[in-house]
Motif scaffolding. Structure first.
Motif, PDB file in Angstrom:
ATOM      1  N   GLN A 287       0.848  -1.189   0.000  1.00 42.40           N
ATOM      2  CA  GLN A 287       0.000   0.000   0.000  1.00 42.40           C
ATOM      3  C   GLN A 287       0.874   1.227   0.000  1.00 42.40           C
ATOM      4  O   GLN A 287       1.934   1.258   0.596  1.00 42.40           O
ATOM      5  CB  GLN A 287      -0.872   0.005   1.250  1.00 42.40           C
ATOM      6  CG  GLN A 287      -2.144  -0.755   1.038  1.00 42.40           C
ATOM      7  CD  GLN A 287      -3.004  -0.620   2.266  1.00 42.40           C
ATOM      8  OE1 GLN A 287      -2.534  -0.694   3.374  1.00 42.40           O
ATOM      9  NE2 GLN A 287      -4.277  -0.423   2.057  1.00 42.40           N
ATOM     10  N   ILE A 289       1.868   4.463   1.360  1.00 44.68           N
ATOM     11  CA  ILE A 289       1.699   5.185   2.615  1.00 44.68           C
ATOM     12  C   ILE A 289       2.035   6.637   2.365  1.00 44.68           C
ATOM     13  O   ILE A 289       3.087   6.944   1.790  1.00 44.68           O
ATOM     14  CB  ILE A 289       2.624   4.603   3.691  1.00 44.68           C
ATOM     15  CG1 ILE A 289       2.229   3.148   3.914  1.00 44.68           C
ATOM     16  CG2 ILE A 289       2.530   5.401   4.976  1.00 44.68           C
ATOM     17  CD1 ILE A 289       3.145   2.418   4.827  1.00 44.68           C
ATOM     18  N   LEU A 292       5.316  10.758   5.346  1.00 42.66           N
ATOM     19  CA  LEU A 292       5.107  11.127   6.738  1.00 42.66           C
ATOM     20  C   LEU A 292       5.803  12.448   7.021  1.00 42.66           C
ATOM     21  O   LEU A 292       6.969  12.634   6.708  1.00 42.66           O
ATOM     22  CB  LEU A 292       5.652  10.029   7.637  1.00 42.66           C
ATOM     23  CG  LEU A 292       4.957   8.691   7.412  1.00 42.66           C
ATOM     24  CD1 LEU A 292       5.753   7.582   8.050  1.00 42.66           C
ATOM     25  CD2 LEU A 292       3.552   8.734   7.945  1.00 42.66           C
ATOM     26  N   SER A 301      -0.130  12.414   9.135  1.00 45.86           N
ATOM     27  CA  SER A 301      -0.240  11.389   8.124  1.00 45.86           C
ATOM     28  C   SER A 301      -1.243  10.358   8.585  1.00 45.86           C
ATOM     29  O   SER A 301      -1.423  10.134   9.767  1.00 45.86           O
ATOM     30  CB  SER A 301       1.111  10.737   7.934  1.00 45.86           C
ATOM     31  OG  SER A 301       1.548  10.269   9.182  1.00 45.86           O
ATOM     32  N   ARG A 302      -1.890   9.763   7.672  1.00 44.85           N
ATOM     33  CA  ARG A 302      -2.819   8.724   8.079  1.00 44.85           C
ATOM     34  C   ARG A 302      -3.007   7.737   6.959  1.00 44.85           C
ATOM     35  O   ARG A 302      -2.717   8.008   5.802  1.00 44.85           O
ATOM     36  CB  ARG A 302      -4.164   9.337   8.469  1.00 44.85           C
ATOM     37  CG  ARG A 302      -4.942   9.889   7.311  1.00 44.85           C
ATOM     38  CD  ARG A 302      -6.168  10.575   7.841  1.00 44.85           C
ATOM     39  NE  ARG A 302      -5.844  11.792   8.545  1.00 44.85           N
ATOM     40  CZ  ARG A 302      -5.684  12.955   7.931  1.00 44.85           C
ATOM     41  NH1 ARG A 302      -5.749  13.038   6.627  1.00 44.85           N
ATOM     42  NH2 ARG A 302      -5.432  14.035   8.610  1.00 44.85           N
ATOM     43  N   ILE A 303      -3.445   6.623   7.353  1.00 41.99           N
ATOM     44  CA  ILE A 303      -3.746   5.593   6.378  1.00 41.99           C
ATOM     45  C   ILE A 303      -5.217   5.320   6.502  1.00 41.99           C
ATOM     46  O   ILE A 303      -5.700   4.949   7.567  1.00 41.99           O
ATOM     47  CB  ILE A 303      -2.948   4.329   6.678  1.00 41.99           C
ATOM     48  CG1 ILE A 303      -1.472   4.614   6.502  1.00 41.99           C
ATOM     49  CG2 ILE A 303      -3.399   3.196   5.796  1.00 41.99           C
ATOM     50  CD1 ILE A 303      -0.627   3.669   7.258  1.00 41.99           C
ATOM     51  N   ASN A 304      -5.897   5.506   5.452  1.00 39.07           N
ATOM     52  CA  ASN A 304      -7.320   5.254   5.542  1.00 39.07           C
ATOM     53  C   ASN A 304      -7.609   3.907   4.902  1.00 39.07           C
ATOM     54  O   ASN A 304      -7.919   3.797   3.746  1.00 39.07           O
ATOM     55  CB  ASN A 304      -8.079   6.374   4.848  1.00 39.07           C
ATOM     56  CG  ASN A 304      -9.553   6.212   5.056  1.00 39.07           C
ATOM     57  OD1 ASN A 304      -9.995   5.213   5.616  1.00 39.07           O
ATOM     58  ND2 ASN A 304     -10.304   7.182   4.621  1.00 39.07           N
ATOM     59  N   GLY A 305      -7.451   2.903   5.709  1.00 38.89           N
ATOM     60  CA  GLY A 305      -7.605   1.550   5.184  1.00 38.89           C
ATOM     61  C   GLY A 305      -9.023   1.252   4.759  1.00 38.89           C
ATOM     62  O   GLY A 305      -9.275   0.303   4.046  1.00 38.89           O
TER      63      GLY A 305
ATOM     64  N   ARG B 620       5.997  11.839  17.193  1.00 36.98           N
ATOM     65  CA  ARG B 620       5.359  11.991  15.892  1.00 36.98           C
ATOM     66  C   ARG B 620       4.184  11.023  15.828  1.00 36.98           C
ATOM     67  O   ARG B 620       4.283   9.882  16.268  1.00 36.98           O
ATOM     68  CB  ARG B 620       6.366  11.638  14.803  1.00 36.98           C
ATOM     69  CG  ARG B 620       6.285  12.448  13.535  1.00 36.98           C
ATOM     70  CD  ARG B 620       7.429  12.033  12.630  1.00 36.98           C
ATOM     71  NE  ARG B 620       7.574  10.579  12.627  1.00 36.98           N
ATOM     72  CZ  ARG B 620       6.836   9.779  11.848  1.00 36.98           C
ATOM     73  NH1 ARG B 620       5.974  10.273  11.005  1.00 36.98           N
ATOM     74  NH2 ARG B 620       7.006   8.480  11.927  1.00 36.98           N
ATOM     75  N   PHE B 623      -0.095   7.131  12.700  1.00 40.49           N
ATOM     76  CA  PHE B 623      -1.306   7.119  11.874  1.00 40.49           C
ATOM     77  C   PHE B 623      -2.523   7.271  12.775  1.00 40.49           C
ATOM     78  O   PHE B 623      -2.447   7.108  13.991  1.00 40.49           O
ATOM     79  CB  PHE B 623      -1.419   5.828  11.046  1.00 40.49           C
ATOM     80  CG  PHE B 623      -1.820   4.611  11.841  1.00 40.49           C
ATOM     81  CD1 PHE B 623      -3.176   4.279  11.987  1.00 40.49           C
ATOM     82  CD2 PHE B 623      -0.877   3.795  12.444  1.00 40.49           C
ATOM     83  CE1 PHE B 623      -3.540   3.155  12.720  1.00 40.49           C
ATOM     84  CE2 PHE B 623      -1.246   2.680  13.167  1.00 40.49           C
ATOM     85  CZ  PHE B 623      -2.587   2.357  13.306  1.00 40.49           C
ATOM     86  N   VAL B 624      -3.637   7.612  12.155  1.00 39.53           N
ATOM     87  CA  VAL B 624      -4.917   7.549  12.838  1.00 39.53           C
ATOM     88  C   VAL B 624      -5.875   6.770  11.956  1.00 39.53           C
ATOM     89  O   VAL B 624      -5.716   6.710  10.740  1.00 39.53           O
ATOM     90  CB  VAL B 624      -5.525   8.941  13.147  1.00 39.53           C
ATOM     91  CG1 VAL B 624      -4.719   9.669  14.187  1.00 39.53           C
ATOM     92  CG2 VAL B 624      -5.666   9.752  11.890  1.00 39.53           C
ATOM     93  N   LYS B 625      -6.848   6.163  12.602  1.00 36.42           N
ATOM     94  CA  LYS B 625      -7.823   5.368  11.859  1.00 36.42           C
ATOM     95  C   LYS B 625      -9.195   5.696  12.432  1.00 36.42           C
ATOM     96  O   LYS B 625      -9.411   5.589  13.639  1.00 36.42           O
ATOM     97  CB  LYS B 625      -7.493   3.883  12.074  1.00 36.42           C
ATOM     98  CG  LYS B 625      -8.614   2.939  11.740  1.00 36.42           C
ATOM     99  CD  LYS B 625      -8.545   2.529  10.303  1.00 36.42           C
ATOM    100  CE  LYS B 625      -9.732   1.631   9.976  1.00 36.42           C
ATOM    101  NZ  LYS B 625      -9.924   1.531   8.541  1.00 36.42           N
ATOM    102  N   GLU B 764       0.797  -0.056   8.175  1.00 38.51           N
ATOM    103  CA  GLU B 764      -0.218  -0.232   7.139  1.00 38.51           C
ATOM    104  C   GLU B 764      -1.211  -1.281   7.600  1.00 38.51           C
ATOM    105  O   GLU B 764      -0.856  -2.226   8.319  1.00 38.51           O
ATOM    106  CB  GLU B 764       0.414  -0.615   5.810  1.00 38.51           C
ATOM    107  CG  GLU B 764       1.270  -1.861   5.861  1.00 38.51           C
ATOM    108  CD  GLU B 764       1.985  -2.070   4.530  1.00 38.51           C
ATOM    109  OE1 GLU B 764       1.270  -2.292   3.554  1.00 38.51           O
ATOM    110  OE2 GLU B 764       3.215  -1.991   4.490  1.00 38.51           O
ATOM    111  N   GLN B 765      -2.421  -1.067   7.181  1.00 40.50           N
ATOM    112  CA  GLN B 765      -3.452  -1.998   7.617  1.00 40.50           C
ATOM    113  C   GLN B 765      -3.273  -3.337   6.927  1.00 40.50           C
ATOM    114  O   GLN B 765      -3.120  -3.425   5.712  1.00 40.50           O
ATOM    115  CB  GLN B 765      -4.838  -1.437   7.323  1.00 40.50           C
ATOM    116  CG  GLN B 765      -5.916  -2.367   7.870  1.00 40.50           C
ATOM    117  CD  GLN B 765      -7.275  -1.718   7.890  1.00 40.50           C
ATOM    118  OE1 GLN B 765      -7.399  -0.504   7.941  1.00 40.50           O
ATOM    119  NE2 GLN B 765      -8.307  -2.539   7.875  1.00 40.50           N
TER     120      GLN B 765
END
Lengths: 361, 959
Positions: A287, A289, A292, A301-305, B620, B623-625, B764-765
């Motif tokens: 994926q 990413i 960052l 930063s975020r991962i929107n799975g 730092r 990530f957020v979900k 990563e998910q």
């Protein structure tokens, strides 16, 4: 195909005329002129009686007060055993009602192609239960309908060796209109709940029974003692009138031991309902990413799975092999996707291909 | 799955189970709820506390404690130790008397009820005729004198409780022998106090409510002296030599009387209203203590000026020119003085003042200058601010233990160094097997560190997170800041302070790494603080980061509370745990889950909106979900704050009262506020109750759906090094479970130590598991190749655990409220499950892995799941086969707060709140059992016990 249509029209009560005319009228009104249909009506006891000649047509009209509920079925679907006098000689697991809210029919299981039906409920274990009890299985697979009922605390009178005794019990308190429970017609307000999936509820609190029902909601089997004992299934050894009045012999049958009941659940029947958890593999392809940033830049930063694009690229691996259940799960998944306003994409139903246990969206 | 419910038929396993599991409630920690009576035996050096629910608890040296319960569950009104005996008498509010004994049994002492007795009057007499108001256990140890409301004094024999009718002292008999016109029958109504002469056991002093005091000769049945005060009597106290006594009165005065043989009716020597001249409240109890230097200690309860300080709960100590009115945080139930009990000693020489207030025990050192408080080793007020969460850490390394104690000792410098004065009995329990910490989070933003190793739950250190934030509380708004010349000389003592300045400060989750000393603490307003233990004071800036869990989704508006404002610039922190970074969740909803991995230097946190991962090394956000279902409006609006609104409004009104109290010192007459608020609250409660009654008890039966509210609520977070992607490579991972039955798994890439600061942590998910039953996920656990739960971070590095097995395949255990389910890894296919709710109708509330050792062999131990259900049952479930081992009823199912407060230890013990101020400790293990075991030996009785009187503490007190 199995939808119902309602037509309301008036007839002269005292001059109903010929059956032939009535038949033609019906066909005309319903625009089903090219079909062979069977006409029936509900008598004062709620039993379905046929209309196929002048006499019973006249009887039907004269007994209507004020409305005559007329049921029309395609000729090839008609199950004659449904009609009045030839009363219900059902066997174990005989009854499957159609997912049809308006036409309340109880045809035999072999009435039609199984694909056309989605079972929503059944009466099971008729042979082992006391006839005052009814064990109802509600299927929720792939059904968008809510279970739709409420339960409450109450007291019931039991016959014990020490005579009549008032004991606390759990009762159905309310049916949600249009819910699964109501549409089956097998459960009613004030029915006493005796068991949930083979576990006796005696001695359990309302909250415990609620939790048990919800935990079993994907395949809920509840044993009730109907408040209205008139519509009980009568075994063949017994005679009955057309109104289905039954003798209420509650006494001796009450404490059915759980073990005895459980013997009659086929193991696969208990386990076949096993819900399949959905596992979405998120890591089949590397994926991207987002780059960052350091904290000071204050851009996170975020991962929107869960974003749909990812979801669609992912394979759905379903653990369970049962096709029907897979279907249900996918429906659920799709519906959850569809209701997600974040994703504006509309998924066409036809866009699903089924290939063994792996379903690609 | 039903086969797992069948009781096992394997006799070997059954035997092993008996060696492993055993349920015991062992000890109650904390401060008794609603104490109602206090007693002390100078002879045994034991203190007794009675409660409104009929419990009686005895305390001596740390570790020495006994508990008894009156069957009636009635309020304990009075407690009196029998002089020079291991016995005590309690008076309940149903007018029954109970005799309790400490008897040795099996090498340890036990408290047992021996007899009970209710005084019966002649037929037809009113109940007041026998309503006991004063109890005097005579030094002869043979009789009890019982003063009653009718003025009669009954004599009952001990231990049989037989009434000696011929020895009853009736008001008529007393009046006959007083040649006085102004005394009538009414003067002898209601006996307030009975005091035996300190030197002559044949004389007792009788104080009647209407200020008539009679010195009665028991041998000759006659009045030796009588004394007539002008004010309603409250209590009496003899001077040590018996030449004088002191009486205290309803109007806030006390009077000294001389007992001399020449005159039969004495005039008072001295009459004082210590806080006059304005009307004062009653002085309900008084002590007169002699000292070598001649200046007596006069110690009394109450007597404050009625109008401006009438609401204070005070005990005043006067010694020469020194005078202090100790101002308690809650109502004073009773108090006693510890003084020289050596009968040969000439003076009392008091050493300590012991005060039982409604919410705490306060002991004042009277020997040291300034009369400092003594730090109690037990009876801690757990609820000085309401407990909001707790966290238990077993087996603390000595190094960390010492550093915490050292940080705590710096906070306790204002305490007296006096050894604990109540030191009777001997603790014979074996030393605690290990050092355990119980951390409690409180509503006021503090975290308290308790030594939970043994029987005495002892406060080691208190951490406050308040300093990081700017709160409404004005630091000068402090009741202690009184000027030098203030009168009365009030001094606030005690720590009980239920008024939180800002409910958002409340601590919700705590996670302590015992190896590294890192601590993560999360609160009500979405604040997550990461702290490090520092042995020195320090001033530094707390780094600040925001985690937007909604990820810029449009159209949502948080209607709950705002985030806390932070202080700009460097903040000074005292030695101990010092925060170095603050992660603020947005929206600032309550933090519902927290996990810290000290080896990877990562902290994960979740709210009802989602979860995030923060790298506290690089400071730092990784990530957020967002886990929120978009139709879940309730979660967005912050209904948790709405639910609490009643509590909040109550709190605010209390705070208002407190403020008004502070200011009313100058302008009088603001006292009406409190009663108004109380009235309003009572009305509100009643309305709420009625509403509840009207609502039909009906439950909706509906399957859970994705559209339910709070499905996104993150219930659990878990770090694991396991096989997430494929079976050949393991990697760090973060797991999160939600209320909607979803489990998310993220692959983490943590740079190696040498590049830890240079490369970012990546995530990563990898998996998303939707449990079809959609029940809330309350626990996630990975089992290694040997089916052993993965060790804690740094556990292996500290050689305290075997390395996890990375050869065999790992398994994932997901515990939802409804069932336990084992999946294979990395494929996540269902392997095994145990249904709980579907079969039993109960739901999982708490679950922990616990290690159980066998009591028979030292080398066997196994890991099982300890589970608490919503019905208050505890079940032990084996790993990895999920077989129910045993079930114990533990907490009443109605006790929702008890169930919610339960915390398990790693070795099969647990704690839960039985009241806001008490933890019940229980044990599921045969091996790890912490319970009081102590012995009370009869001290040698001196031969001349008739003279040995000074010690008898007759706390004859009306409540």
């Amino acid at each position: 195909q199995f939808g119902a249509e309602f037509r309301r029209f008036s007839l002269d009560r005292y001059k109903p005329g010929k059956f032939e005319d009535f038949y033609k009228l019906i066909l005309h009104i319903h625009h089903i002129a090219n079909l062979e249909v069977m006409i029936g009506y509900a008598d004062v006891h709620g039993d379905l009686l046929p209309i196929n000649n002048d006499d019973n047509f006249f009887k039907a009209v004269s007994s209507a007060h004020p409305l005559l509920r007329v049921f029309i079925q395609r000729q090839d679907e008609v199950d004659y055993s449904n009609f009045g006098t030839n009363t219900l000689s059902r066997k174990k697991k005989a009854l499957v009602t159609l997912r049809n809210d308006n036409l309340r029919r109880r045809p035999h299981i072999n009435i039609s192609m199984p694909h056309d039906f989605r079972p929503v409920s059944s009466i099971i274990d008729v042979d082992i239960l006391p006839e005052t009890h009814r064990r109802v299985r509600l299927y929720r697979h792939g059904c968008e309908k809510p279970l739709g009922f409420y339960i409450r605390d109450g007291t019931s009178v039991r016959v014990t060796p020490h005579g009549l005794e008032k004991v606390p019990g759990i009762f159905i308190s309310r049916m949600v209109p249009g819910g699964l429970a109501e549409s089956t017609g097998l459960l009613a307000v004030n029915d006493e709940v005796l068991e949930v999936n083979g576990i006796e509820v005696a001695g359990k609190t309302l909250d415990q029974v609620t939790d048990m029902m919800i935990a079993n909601s994907h395949n809920l089997i509840i044993t009730v003692k109907p408040a209205n004992q008139r519509n009980n299934i009568i075994r063949s050894s017994r005679m009955s009138g057309s109104s289905g009045q039954s003798t209420d012999s509650t006494a001796s049958h009450h404490s059915l031991s759980t073990s005895h009941v459980l013997q009659n659940f086929h193991p696969d029947e208990m386990e076949s309902d096993e819900e399949a958890d959905i596992v979405i593999e998120g890591g089949l392809e590397p994926q991207h990413i987002p780059k960052l940033h350091s904290l000071t830049s204050n851009s996170l930063s975020r991962i929107n799975g869960s974003s749909l694009s990812h979801r669609l690229q992912r394979d759905l691996v379903l653990n369970n092999n049962s096709g029907r259940e897979s279907n249900g799960n996918i429906h659920k998944l799709l519906s959850s996707l569809k209701t997600d306003p974040r994703h504006s994409l509309v998924i066409p139903r036809g866009g699903i291909e089924e290939d063994g246990t792996v379903i690609t969206l | 799955m039903r086969r797992f419910l069948r009781p096992g038929h394997d006799p070997v396993r059954e035997r092993l189970k008996r060696d492993l599991f055993q349920f015991n409630k062992t000890v109650e920690h904390g401060f008794p709820h609603q104490p109602s009576a206090l007693g002390y035996s100078p002879f045994l050096r034991l203190m007794a506390i009675g409660t409104r629910s009929g419990a009686i608890k005895l305390y001596g040296a740390p570790g020495v404690e006994f508990m008894g319960l009156h069957e009636e569950n009635n309020t304990v009104m009075q407690i009196h130790f029998i002089p020079d005996q291991c016995q005590l008498v309690t008076l309940l509010d149903d007018n029954s008397l109970h005799l309790w004994s400490l008897k040795q049994h099996g090498g340890a002492s036990e408290l047992r009820e021996e007899h009970r007795f209710t005084l019966k009057g002649p037929p037809g007499s009113p109940p007041s005729a026998t309503q006991v108001t004063a109890v005097l256990p005579h030094s002869s140890r043979e009789v009890l004198y019982l003063g009653t409301e009718s003025g009669n004094i009954f004599v009952v024999e001990l231990p049989s409780f037989r009434v000696l009718e011929d020895r009853t002292i009736t008001p008529e008999a007393v009046l006959q022998r007083i040649p006085e016109d102004n005394c009538n029958r009414r003067s002898c109504e209601l006996v307030e106090a009975l005091r035996e002469h300190p030197k002559n056991p044949d004389q007792i002093l009788i104080g009647y409510s209407r200020a008539l005091i009679v010195l009665w000769d028991l041998q000759n049945n006659k009045a030796i002296h009588h004394f007539l005060g002008s004010q309603q009597l409250e209590n009496l106290y003899w001077q040590r030599d018996g030449s004088k006594f002191i009486s205290c009165h309803y109007d806030g005065s006390y009077t000294q009387w001389l007992v001399s043989s020449d005159n039969r009716q004495s005039e008072p020597l001295e009459n004082t209203v210590p806080y006059g001249p304005f009307p004062c409240k009653a002085i309900s109890k008084i002590y007169w203590q002699t000292t070598k230097n001649g200046l007596p200690y006069i110690i009394f309860q109450g007597g404050m000026p009625r109008a401006s300080y009438g609401d204070r709960h005070s005990i005043s100590v006067i010694h020469g020119s020194q005078q202090t009115a100790f101002d308690f945080t809650s109502r004073v139930i009773d108090f006693f003085i510890i003084f020289s009990s050596d009968p040969a000693a000439e003076f009392d020489d008091p050493s300590a003042l012991v005060v039982l207030a409604e919410e705490e025990l306060v002991v004042i050192d009277l020997k040291s200058a300034g009369w400092p408080a003594v730090h109690p080793p037990y009876l801690a007020s757990l609820h000085c601010s309401a407990i909001t969460c707790s966290h238990h850490v077993s087996n603390i390394p000595l190094k960390l233990w010492e550093r915490i104690i050292s940080a705590g000792s710096k906070q306790n410098i204002h305490y007296s160094s006096m050894p604990w004065p109540i030191d009777g009995g001997t603790n014979i329990a074996p030393d605690p097997p290990q050092r355990d910490l119980l951390l409690t989070g409180h509503e006021d933003g503090t975290v308290r560190f308790w030594d939970a190793s043994g029987v005495c739950l002892h406060l080691l250190y208190k951490l406050s997170t308040v300093r990081v934030f700017l709160t409404d509380a004005d630091p000068n708004d402090n009741m202690n800041t009184l000027g030098e010349d203030e009168w009365p000389p009030l001094r606030k003592v005690g720590t009980f302070d239920p008024y939180s300045d800002d409910p958002r400060l409340g601590i919700q989750k705590i996670y302590l790494c015992k190896y590294s000393g890192y601590l993560a603490v999360a609160g009500t307003a979405g604040q997550v603080l990461v702290m490090e233990l520092n042995d020195e004071d320090a001033e530094h800036v707390v780094d600040h980061a925001e985690a937007d869990l909604l990820q810029d989704q449009e159209g949502y508006r948080w209607k709950g509370h705002e985030k806390l404002k932070t202080r700009d610039g460097p903040v000074r922190f005292e030695a101990g745990f010092q925060p170095f970074v603050l992660v603020q969740c947005q929206p600032p909803a309550v933090v519902t889950s927290l996990a810290l991995h000290s080896e990877w230097k990562l902290v994960a946190f979740g709210t009802s909106h989602g979860f995030g991962l923060f790298d506290h090394q690089q400071k730092r956000l990784v990530f957020v979900k967002c886990t929120l279902h978009p139709s879940d409006q309730l979660a967005l609006e912050g209904p948790l704050s709405r639910v609490k609104s009643l509590k909040k409004s109550l709190r605010q009104s209390f705070r208002r009262i407190r403020r008004s109290r502070v200011s009313s010192r100058k302008r009088r007459g603001a006292g009406g506020n409190a009663s108004e608020v109380q009235e309003a609250n009572a009305k509100f409660d009643q309305e709420a109750l009625q509403e509840m009654e009207l609502a039909p008890v009906q439950r909706k039966i509906e399957a859970r759906s994705a559209e339910d509210s709070f499905t996104g609520f993150v219930r659990t977070l878990y770090f694991a090094d396991t096989f997430l992607r494929d079976s050949s490579r393991h990697c760090p991972s973060l797991w999160a479970g939600t209320n909607g039955g979803t489990v998310y798994a993220f692959c983490l890439r943590v740079p190696p130590a040498e590049r830890r600061m240079d490369e970012p942590v990546r995530a990563e998910q990898a998996k998303e598991i939707q449990l079809m039953h959609r029940a809330p996920v309350v626990g996630i656990l990975v089992l290694d190749g040997r089916s052993t739960p993965l060790p804690e971070p740094l556990e292996v590095a500290h050689d305290l655990s075997k390395s996890p097995d990375m050869q065999g395949s790992h398994q994932l255990l997901v515990v939802s409220e409804e069932q336990f389910k084992v999946f294979t890894l990395p494929k996540v296919s269902s392997k095994l499950k145990l249904k709980l709710t579907a079969l039993e109708g109960c739901r999982v509330r708490k679950v922990t892995v616990a290690n159980f050792g066998s009591c028979k062999t030292d080398d066997y131990s196994e890991n099982d799941l300890a589970v608490l259900t919503n019905l208050g049952d505890i079940q032990i479930i084996s790993l990895p086969f999920l077989k129910l081992q045993i079930r114990y009823p533990c907490i009443r199912k109605e006790d929702v707060s008890g169930i919610a407060s339960c915390v398990f230890t790693k070795y099969g013990q647990g704690f839960y709140l039985i009241s806001p101020s008490e933890f019940e400790r229980f044990s599921l293990s045969t091996k790890w059992l912490v319970e009081p075991r102590c012995i009370v030996d009869m001290p040698e009785v001196t031969s001349n016990n008739h003279v040995h009187k000074s010690g008898t503490e007759n706390a004859a007190r009306k409540s």
